[in-house]
Structure formats: C-alpha cells, structure tokens
Design a protein around this motif. Structure first.
Motif, PDB file in Angstrom:
ATOM      1  N   ARG A 199       0.846  -1.198   0.000  1.00 41.19           N
ATOM      2  CA  ARG A 199       0.000   0.000   0.000  1.00 41.19           C
ATOM      3  C   ARG A 199       0.874   1.237   0.000  1.00 41.19           C
ATOM      4  N   PRO A 200       0.580   2.216  -0.845  1.00 33.52           N
ATOM      5  CA  PRO A 200       1.368   3.452  -0.835  1.00 33.52           C
ATOM      6  C   PRO A 200       1.097   4.249   0.439  1.00 33.52           C
ATOM      7  N   ARG A 201       2.087   4.983   0.901  1.00 34.60           N
ATOM      8  CA  ARG A 201       1.904   5.828   2.085  1.00 34.60           C
ATOM      9  C   ARG A 201       1.154   7.108   1.741  1.00 34.60           C
ATOM     10  N   VAL A 202       1.331   7.568   0.514  1.00 34.89           N
ATOM     11  CA  VAL A 202       0.651   8.784   0.070  1.00 34.89           C
ATOM     12  C   VAL A 202       0.311   8.623  -1.411  1.00 34.89           C
ATOM     13  N   VAL A 203      -0.838   9.155  -1.800  1.00 34.50           N
ATOM     14  CA  VAL A 203      -1.252   9.129  -3.203  1.00 34.50           C
ATOM     15  C   VAL A 203      -1.458  10.573  -3.637  1.00 34.50           C
ATOM     16  N   ILE A 204      -0.805  10.948  -4.722  1.00 35.66           N
ATOM     17  CA  ILE A 204      -0.940  12.296  -5.276  1.00 35.66           C
ATOM     18  C   ILE A 204      -1.392  12.158  -6.721  1.00 35.66           C
ATOM     19  N   GLY A 205      -2.339  12.971  -7.118  1.00 34.32           N
ATOM     20  CA  GLY A 205      -2.787  12.970  -8.503  1.00 34.32           C
ATOM     21  C   GLY A 205      -3.981  12.083  -8.783  1.00 34.32           C
ATOM     22  N   ALA A 206      -4.580  11.503  -7.771  1.00 33.29           N
ATOM     23  CA  ALA A 206      -5.690  10.585  -8.000  1.00 33.29           C
ATOM     24  C   ALA A 206      -7.037  11.168  -7.579  1.00 33.29           C
ATOM     25  N   ARG A 207      -7.067  12.464  -7.293  1.00 32.90           N
ATOM     26  CA  ARG A 207      -8.320  13.090  -6.874  1.00 32.90           C
ATOM     27  C   ARG A 207      -8.883  13.929  -8.005  1.00 32.90           C
ATOM     28  N   PRO A 208     -10.192  14.170  -8.004  1.00 37.24           N
ATOM     29  CA  PRO A 208     -10.807  14.881  -9.127  1.00 37.24           C
ATOM     30  C   PRO A 208     -10.541  16.392  -9.160  1.00 37.24           C
ATOM     31  N   GLU A 209     -10.067  16.996  -8.075  1.00 35.55           N
ATOM     32  CA  GLU A 209      -9.829  18.437  -8.070  1.00 35.55           C
ATOM     33  C   GLU A 209      -8.713  18.797  -9.038  1.00 35.55           C
ATOM     34  N   SER A 210      -8.833  19.944  -9.694  1.00 31.87           N
ATOM     35  CA  SER A 210      -7.830  20.356 -10.682  1.00 31.87           C
ATOM     36  C   SER A 210      -6.451  20.535 -10.050  1.00 31.87           C
ATOM     37  N   THR A 211      -6.386  20.846  -8.777  1.00 35.76           N
ATOM     38  CA  THR A 211      -5.094  21.010  -8.108  1.00 35.76           C
ATOM     39  C   THR A 211      -4.350  19.684  -7.978  1.00 35.76           C
ATOM     40  N   HIS A 212      -5.059  18.581  -8.157  1.00 34.09           N
ATOM     41  CA  HIS A 212      -4.432  17.267  -8.077  1.00 34.09           C
ATOM     42  C   HIS A 212      -4.130  16.683  -9.449  1.00 34.09           C
ATOM     43  N   GLU A 213      -4.572  17.368 -10.517  1.00 33.43           N
ATOM     44  CA  GLU A 213      -4.279  16.889 -11.863  1.00 33.43           C
ATOM     45  C   GLU A 213      -2.812  17.121 -12.175  1.00 33.43           C
ATOM     46  N   LEU A 214      -2.143  16.099 -12.651  1.00 34.54           N
ATOM     47  CA  LEU A 214      -0.721  16.208 -12.981  1.00 34.54           C
ATOM     48  C   LEU A 214      -0.531  15.927 -14.457  1.00 34.54           C
ATOM     49  N   HIS A 215       0.386  16.673 -15.076  1.00 34.97           N
ATOM     50  CA  HIS A 215       0.650  16.535 -16.502  1.00 34.97           C
ATOM     51  C   HIS A 215       2.146  16.705 -16.735  1.00 34.97           C
ATOM     52  N   GLU A 216       2.777  15.649 -17.207  1.00 33.76           N
ATOM     53  CA  GLU A 216       4.212  15.649 -17.486  1.00 33.76           C
ATOM     54  C   GLU A 216       5.054  15.951 -16.234  1.00 33.76           C
ATOM     55  N   VAL A 217       4.858  15.169 -15.202  1.00 35.32           N
ATOM     56  CA  VAL A 217       5.681  15.315 -13.994  1.00 35.32           C
ATOM     57  C   VAL A 217       7.118  14.974 -14.358  1.00 35.32           C
ATOM     58  N   SER A 218       8.040  15.886 -14.048  1.00 30.69           N
ATOM     59  CA  SER A 218       9.438  15.646 -14.409  1.00 30.69           C
ATOM     60  C   SER A 218      10.339  15.442 -13.198  1.00 30.69           C
ATOM     61  N   ASP A 219       9.892  15.795 -11.998  1.00 26.81           N
ATOM     62  CA  ASP A 219      10.726  15.609 -10.816  1.00 26.81           C
ATOM     63  C   ASP A 219       9.884  15.878  -9.576  1.00 26.81           C
ATOM     64  N   ALA A 220      10.412  15.499  -8.435  1.00 29.96           N
ATOM     65  CA  ALA A 220       9.765  15.772  -7.154  1.00 29.96           C
ATOM     66  C   ALA A 220      10.827  15.710  -6.068  1.00 29.96           C
ATOM     67  N   THR A 221      10.553  16.361  -4.960  1.00 32.11           N
ATOM     68  CA  THR A 221      11.441  16.288  -3.804  1.00 32.11           C
ATOM     69  C   THR A 221      10.594  16.375  -2.547  1.00 32.11           C
ATOM     70  N   ARG A 222      11.180  15.956  -1.438  1.00 29.47           N
ATOM     71  CA  ARG A 222      10.491  16.003  -0.145  1.00 29.47           C
ATOM     72  C   ARG A 222      11.281  16.930   0.765  1.00 29.47           C
ATOM     73  N   LEU A 223      10.579  17.839   1.437  1.00 25.87           N
ATOM     74  CA  LEU A 223      11.225  18.751   2.374  1.00 25.87           C
ATOM     75  C   LEU A 223      11.343  18.084   3.743  1.00 25.87           C
ATOM     76  N   SER A 224      12.075  18.711   4.653  1.00 27.20           N
ATOM     77  CA  SER A 224      12.363  18.072   5.941  1.00 27.20           C
ATOM     78  C   SER A 224      11.107  17.792   6.763  1.00 27.20           C
ATOM     79  N   ASP A 225      10.044  18.563   6.571  1.00 25.21           N
ATOM     80  CA  ASP A 225       8.801  18.321   7.318  1.00 25.21           C
ATOM     81  C   ASP A 225       7.868  17.335   6.613  1.00 25.21           C
ATOM     82  N   GLY A 226       8.320  16.752   5.503  1.00 23.50           N
ATOM     83  CA  GLY A 226       7.525  15.783   4.766  1.00 23.50           C
ATOM     84  C   GLY A 226       6.753  16.375   3.601  1.00 23.50           C
TER      85      GLY A 226
END
Length: 150
Positions: free
Chosen positions: A51-78
C-alpha cells in the motif's frame, strides 16, 4: 534536459555493469539476464509495502491533476514538491497528499517557468528549480514557494 539524463543514467549504467558475486543468483528471462543480489554484511534490507503511504494525482480536483511530472522532492517536514512540467508549475502537497498551493506559471519572468525540469531541496528547505525552457535558468524559491532569485 541532457544534464538531468546524465545524472539519472549514471546510476542505471553502474547497476547494469555490476557482476554477480557469491550468494547472488542468476537466471534468464527471455534472453534478459536477471541477477538477484544476496544480502551483504552491513547493508540494510528493505521491502516495498503493498500500500502506498501517500497518493498524489488521484483526486478529481484540478489542483491534483498532474501533466508531465518531471521531478519531485520532499522537504524536511515531509512536504512534497512536484514539478508539473505540463502546466509550468510546482505543486506543493502536505505529507498526507493534500494540495497546499501551486507555485509559478508559464512565462519568462521572476517566478515563472518556460519548462521546469528539476527541483531539489536546498539549505533551509529552500527550493532550487531547473528551467530548461528559459535557457536552463536556475531559480531559488523560499520554502513557501515565494520567488527569491534566479
């Protein structure tokens, strides 16, 4: 973009050149050699959770729509910062995957991106963003996403 490829490709090439040692097993899968490495002293073994710990991009809101993701990083607070290259934005999410804010837009001005390709966590959780669409410009953002300098 070529610089990003080289950084990603080097570990992959190094992995391909690895030779099997005692305790490793080799097998063939349709002409592709598979080497399974045995545990080495001092190495930490890990497994992937089903099971994933977090899911991003699977919700219907436009703020969760992803298109051509090229990178990601995690900050110290998660906090998770995603380069959404298709929309020329950074999407910032809480550790639980809830959208916090969107940073940037298409353009060549301060805080705008032509083609963002990479993001790294800098000192104090600042963000360092590579922008191939603006002559490989590097932009520095505060942890909040506020533009600081290029």
């Amino acid at each position: 973009m070529r610089d990003v490829f080289v950084i990603v490709a080097l570990p992959l090439l190094a992995g391909c050149a690895a030779e099997a040692t005692s305790g490793d097993s080799r097998r063939d899968s349709s002409g592709v050699e598979i080497v399974e490495n045995a545990a080495r002293p001092g190495q930490v073994a890990f497994t992937l959770d089903s099971r994933p710990r977090v899911v991003i991009g699977a919700r219907p809101e436009s703020t969760h729509e992803l298109h051509e993701v090229s990178d990601a990083t995690r900050l110290s607070d998660g906090t998770i910062v995603v380069v959404n290259a298709g929309s020329r934005e950074l999407r910032i999410f809480r550790p639980d995957g809830e959208h916090v804010r969107t940073v940037g837009r298409r353009g060549a001005g301060p805080g705008e991106f032509g083609r963002p390709t990479a993001v790294q966590r800098g000192p104090g959780d600042s963000l360092v963003v590579g922008d191939a669409g603006n002559e490989y410009r590097i932009s520095f953002l505060a942890p909040s996403g506020e533009f600081v300098r290029s």
